[in-house]
Design a protein around this motif. Structure first.
Motif, PDB file in Angstrom:
ATOM      1  N   PRO A  61      14.059   7.196   2.308  1.00  0.00           N
ATOM      2  CA  PRO A  61      14.282   6.152   1.305  1.00  0.00           C
ATOM      3  C   PRO A  61      15.014   4.972   1.933  1.00  0.00           C
ATOM      4  O   PRO A  61      15.786   5.136   2.860  1.00  0.00           O
ATOM      5  CB  PRO A  61      15.154   6.835   0.257  1.00  0.00           C
ATOM      6  CG  PRO A  61      15.906   7.873   1.027  1.00  0.00           C
ATOM      7  CD  PRO A  61      14.972   8.324   2.134  1.00  0.00           C
ATOM      8  N   TYR A  62      14.754   3.793   1.415  1.00  0.00           N
ATOM      9  CA  TYR A  62      15.410   2.607   1.936  1.00  0.00           C
ATOM     10  C   TYR A  62      16.060   1.852   0.791  1.00  0.00           C
ATOM     11  O   TYR A  62      15.648   1.919  -0.355  1.00  0.00           O
ATOM     12  CB  TYR A  62      14.437   1.702   2.699  1.00  0.00           C
ATOM     13  CG  TYR A  62      13.153   1.379   1.978  1.00  0.00           C
ATOM     14  CD1 TYR A  62      13.079   0.345   1.065  1.00  0.00           C
ATOM     15  CD2 TYR A  62      12.005   2.130   2.230  1.00  0.00           C
ATOM     16  CE1 TYR A  62      11.896   0.050   0.415  1.00  0.00           C
ATOM     17  CE2 TYR A  62      10.821   1.839   1.591  1.00  0.00           C
ATOM     18  CZ  TYR A  62      10.774   0.802   0.680  1.00  0.00           C
ATOM     19  OH  TYR A  62       9.600   0.524   0.035  1.00  0.00           O
ATOM     20  N   SER A  63      17.106   1.133   1.140  1.00  0.00           N
ATOM     21  CA  SER A  63      17.831   0.329   0.159  1.00  0.00           C
ATOM     22  C   SER A  63      17.219  -1.065   0.106  1.00  0.00           C
ATOM     23  O   SER A  63      16.421  -1.454   0.974  1.00  0.00           O
ATOM     24  CB  SER A  63      19.311   0.229   0.548  1.00  0.00           C
ATOM     25  OG  SER A  63      19.445  -0.541   1.729  1.00  0.00           O
ATOM     26  N   VAL A  76       0.884  -1.168   0.000  1.00  0.00           N
ATOM     27  CA  VAL A  76       0.000   0.000   0.000  1.00  0.00           C
ATOM     28  C   VAL A  76       0.921   1.217   0.000  1.00  0.00           C
ATOM     29  O   VAL A  76       1.482   1.597   1.017  1.00  0.00           O
ATOM     30  CB  VAL A  76      -0.944   0.024   1.224  1.00  0.00           C
ATOM     31  CG1 VAL A  76      -1.924   1.186   1.110  1.00  0.00           C
ATOM     32  CG2 VAL A  76      -1.683  -1.300   1.358  1.00  0.00           C
ATOM     33  N   GLU A  77       1.099   1.790  -1.176  1.00  0.00           N
ATOM     34  CA  GLU A  77       2.060   2.888  -1.388  1.00  0.00           C
ATOM     35  C   GLU A  77       1.519   3.784  -2.486  1.00  0.00           C
ATOM     36  O   GLU A  77       1.201   3.302  -3.576  1.00  0.00           O
ATOM     37  CB  GLU A  77       3.426   2.310  -1.773  1.00  0.00           C
ATOM     38  CG  GLU A  77       4.442   3.300  -2.272  1.00  0.00           C
ATOM     39  CD  GLU A  77       4.804   4.370  -1.260  1.00  0.00           C
ATOM     40  OE1 GLU A  77       4.464   5.540  -1.517  1.00  0.00           O
ATOM     41  OE2 GLU A  77       5.420   4.036  -0.240  1.00  0.00           O
ATOM     42  N   ASP A  78       1.421   5.094  -2.217  1.00  0.00           N
ATOM     43  CA  ASP A  78       0.842   6.003  -3.196  1.00  0.00           C
ATOM     44  C   ASP A  78       1.865   6.598  -4.165  1.00  0.00           C
ATOM     45  O   ASP A  78       1.495   7.344  -5.063  1.00  0.00           O
ATOM     46  CB  ASP A  78       0.024   7.110  -2.518  1.00  0.00           C
ATOM     47  CG  ASP A  78       0.782   7.843  -1.428  1.00  0.00           C
ATOM     48  OD1 ASP A  78       1.964   7.526  -1.196  1.00  0.00           O
ATOM     49  OD2 ASP A  78       0.175   8.721  -0.787  1.00  0.00           O
ATOM     50  N   HIS A  79       3.118   6.260  -4.034  1.00  0.00           N
ATOM     51  CA  HIS A  79       4.143   6.686  -4.995  1.00  0.00           C
ATOM     52  C   HIS A  79       4.465   5.503  -5.910  1.00  0.00           C
ATOM     53  O   HIS A  79       5.086   4.520  -5.479  1.00  0.00           O
ATOM     54  CB  HIS A  79       5.389   7.185  -4.276  1.00  0.00           C
ATOM     55  CG  HIS A  79       5.140   8.463  -3.529  1.00  0.00           C
ATOM     56  ND1 HIS A  79       4.794   8.479  -2.201  1.00  0.00           N
ATOM     57  CD2 HIS A  79       5.133   9.753  -3.949  1.00  0.00           C
ATOM     58  CE1 HIS A  79       4.608   9.727  -1.828  1.00  0.00           C
ATOM     59  NE2 HIS A  79       4.801  10.522  -2.859  1.00  0.00           N
ATOM     60  N   ALA A  80       4.056   5.598  -7.153  1.00  0.00           N
ATOM     61  CA  ALA A  80       4.119   4.467  -8.090  1.00  0.00           C
ATOM     62  C   ALA A  80       5.538   3.931  -8.295  1.00  0.00           C
ATOM     63  O   ALA A  80       5.730   2.717  -8.382  1.00  0.00           O
ATOM     64  CB  ALA A  80       3.505   4.867  -9.428  1.00  0.00           C
ATOM     65  N   ILE A  81       6.521   4.819  -8.370  1.00  0.00           N
ATOM     66  CA  ILE A  81       7.892   4.368  -8.623  1.00  0.00           C
ATOM     67  C   ILE A  81       8.405   3.547  -7.443  1.00  0.00           C
ATOM     68  O   ILE A  81       8.977   2.466  -7.631  1.00  0.00           O
ATOM     69  CB  ILE A  81       8.818   5.562  -8.929  1.00  0.00           C
ATOM     70  CG1 ILE A  81       8.398   6.190 -10.259  1.00  0.00           C
ATOM     71  CG2 ILE A  81      10.275   5.138  -8.953  1.00  0.00           C
ATOM     72  CD1 ILE A  81       9.100   7.491 -10.584  1.00  0.00           C
ATOM     73  N   LEU A  82       8.194   4.033  -6.228  1.00  0.00           N
ATOM     74  CA  LEU A  82       8.636   3.282  -5.057  1.00  0.00           C
ATOM     75  C   LEU A  82       7.880   1.963  -4.932  1.00  0.00           C
ATOM     76  O   LEU A  82       8.459   0.929  -4.595  1.00  0.00           O
ATOM     77  CB  LEU A  82       8.474   4.106  -3.781  1.00  0.00           C
ATOM     78  CG  LEU A  82       8.982   3.458  -2.508  1.00  0.00           C
ATOM     79  CD1 LEU A  82      10.454   3.059  -2.625  1.00  0.00           C
ATOM     80  CD2 LEU A  82       8.766   4.365  -1.321  1.00  0.00           C
ATOM     81  N   ALA A  83       6.585   1.977  -5.240  1.00  0.00           N
ATOM     82  CA  ALA A  83       5.793   0.749  -5.190  1.00  0.00           C
ATOM     83  C   ALA A  83       6.338  -0.280  -6.176  1.00  0.00           C
ATOM     84  O   ALA A  83       6.471  -1.461  -5.849  1.00  0.00           O
ATOM     85  CB  ALA A  83       4.325   1.047  -5.479  1.00  0.00           C
ATOM     86  N   ALA A  84       6.687   0.169  -7.388  1.00  0.00           N
ATOM     87  CA  ALA A  84       7.216  -0.746  -8.407  1.00  0.00           C
ATOM     88  C   ALA A  84       8.579  -1.306  -8.002  1.00  0.00           C
ATOM     89  O   ALA A  84       8.852  -2.498  -8.192  1.00  0.00           O
ATOM     90  CB  ALA A  84       7.304  -0.035  -9.753  1.00  0.00           C
ATOM     91  N   MET A  85       9.435  -0.462  -7.434  1.00  0.00           N
ATOM     92  CA  MET A  85      10.751  -0.941  -6.994  1.00  0.00           C
ATOM     93  C   MET A  85      10.613  -1.928  -5.833  1.00  0.00           C
ATOM     94  O   MET A  85      11.302  -2.945  -5.794  1.00  0.00           O
ATOM     95  CB  MET A  85      11.638   0.232  -6.602  1.00  0.00           C
ATOM     96  CG  MET A  85      12.072   1.068  -7.801  1.00  0.00           C
ATOM     97  SD  MET A  85      13.288   2.347  -7.428  1.00  0.00           S
ATOM     98  CE  MET A  85      12.418   3.372  -6.273  1.00  0.00           C
TER      99      MET A  85
END
Length: 146
Positions: free
Chosen positions: A111-113, A6-15
């Motif tokens: 941000p996390y690695s 459940v993440e509203d930032h598409a790029i972070l969700a995809a990664m």
């Protein structure tokens, strides 16, 4: 093993999806949700997930804790491993940490690695006695950061 993001930032969700898939989780496109309200709809169609990753600060009416309360209230067992992620809360207050612990979750700052995500997944899974801990090697990890 199924995971819901459940993440509203598409790029972070995809990664995050790509990394979790590399860890052995199944994360379908329907399992990536941009708002908390979508969670109950998804859970009604699917069996319970084995991992939840929930952004604390979501756009819309529900925040991450609202989502956790709704998921637990919908009959998902309290021991389902969960990770609460957020930016801007690199040092969460004791009140925030108490809420996260009450929902049997692990905190992860953005941000996390990929390594940090791997550690958070292992911590969340190990906090739940019903779920086996996966042993992951660094060389098995894709890079989220680049």
């Amino acid at each position: 093993m199924r995971a819901i993001i459940v993440e509203d930032h598409a790029i972070l969700a995809a990664m995050t999806q790509r990394c979790l898939q590399h860890f052995g989780y199944v994360v379908n496109e329907d399992d990536i949700l941009a708002s908390g309200a979508e969670v109950l709809i998804t859970l009604a169609k699917e069996p319970p997930p084995e991992l939840l990753i929930i952004d604390w600060c979501l756009e819309g009416e529900w925040d991450g804790i609202d989502v956790m309360c709704a998921v637990r209230g919908a009959g998902i067992r309290g021991e389902t491993p969960a990770i609460v992620i957020t930016s801007g809360l690199h040092r969460p207050t004791e009140g925030v940490m108490r809420m996260i612990r009450e929902h049997n979750a692990v905190f992860l700052a953005k941000p996390y690695s990929d390594q940090q995500l791997r550690v958070a997944v292992a911590e969340a899974v190990s906090a739940s006695t019903d779920w086996p801990i996966q042993t992951l090697r660094d060389e098995d990890l894709p890079s989220i950061s680049g």
